[in-house]
Design an enzyme around this catalytic site. Sequence first.
Site, PDB file in Angstrom:
ATOM      1  N   HIS A 222       0.832  -1.208   0.000  1.00 39.66           N
ATOM      2  CA  HIS A 222       0.000   0.000   0.000  1.00 39.66           C
ATOM      3  C   HIS A 222       0.868   1.261   0.000  1.00 39.66           C
ATOM      4  O   HIS A 222       1.896   1.325   0.698  1.00 39.66           O
ATOM      5  CB  HIS A 222      -0.948   0.001   1.190  1.00 39.66           C
TER       6      HIS A 222
ATOM      7  N   HIS B 117       2.599   3.068   2.821  1.00 42.40           N
ATOM      8  CA  HIS B 117       3.720   2.368   3.449  1.00 42.40           C
ATOM      9  C   HIS B 117       4.965   2.338   2.567  1.00 42.40           C
ATOM     10  O   HIS B 117       6.065   2.122   3.082  1.00 42.40           O
ATOM     11  CB  HIS B 117       3.310   0.937   3.810  1.00 42.40           C
TER      12      HIS B 117
ATOM     13  N   ASP C  32      -0.017  -3.439   8.780  1.00 43.82           N
ATOM     14  CA  ASP C  32      -1.453  -3.276   8.996  1.00 43.82           C
ATOM     15  C   ASP C  32      -2.136  -4.599   9.307  1.00 43.82           C
ATOM     16  O   ASP C  32      -3.343  -4.748   9.090  1.00 43.82           O
ATOM     17  CB  ASP C  32      -2.100  -2.641   7.764  1.00 43.82           C
TER      18      ASP C  32
END
Length: 254
Positions: A54, A57, A126
């Site tokens: 993502h 990140h 996450d």
Amino acid sequence: MRLQPIPAFDDNYIWTLEADDGGTIVVDPGDAQPLLAAAEQGFEPRAVLLTHHHNDHIGGVPALRARWPTLEIIAPDDARIPLATTRVEAGDRVERGPWRFEVLAAPGHTATHIAFFGHGHLFCGDTLFSLGCGRLFEGTPSQMLDSLDRLAALPADTLVCCGHEYSRSNAAFARAVDPDNAALERREQEIIAMRSAHRPTLPVSLHSELACNPFLRVDTPAVRDAVAAHAGAMQKDRVAVFAALRRWKDGFRA
């Protein structure tokens, strides 16, 4: 080694782990600017660890590589992370200078999500949050629960270094699920005090999460019963309990 969470965007953390010689490992740099600014004070990255693809990140990686062209970027085997220089998978060990990390599989939030465990710290992106867990964007409830079980089996004094500052909102949901949990009530008050003082609520010990986080407590009667009451039926197994709990969280409004 010195651990530091660096705020980025609205609620991300970039993690750095500095060795005695001043060299630093960087985890999930979604934004390069705080690190580029720190270079003026002697900040020296030795390698970057990425947990998943993502952009919040990995988005800072191109600028970091432009500033430090030989910087090693260690990432899961995922084509959506194009600037990785070293690909790793579950069971690998990352050994660079004084740093030693074990690579753990952590799918659920994304299909190729990994975590790094070393020096008493868990960099879990996450997958696991304080009092919560990541949304299931690509994985299944079974995959995410297996990932959480794997992380929960680490030593209880492990410091959990999550990718986001979600603790306060997660606490509201956790209390709705498990209102009689005294350890959770204490953790919520700690979180409120920390955020009121503009302090990070992370890292947090795995011991605390095992006592408070409903997503690590799907086998406890309190969480099972709360999920059954919310769903209107007892769930057939622990994966179903977890899946129903995650759906509850997805629609929860404090």
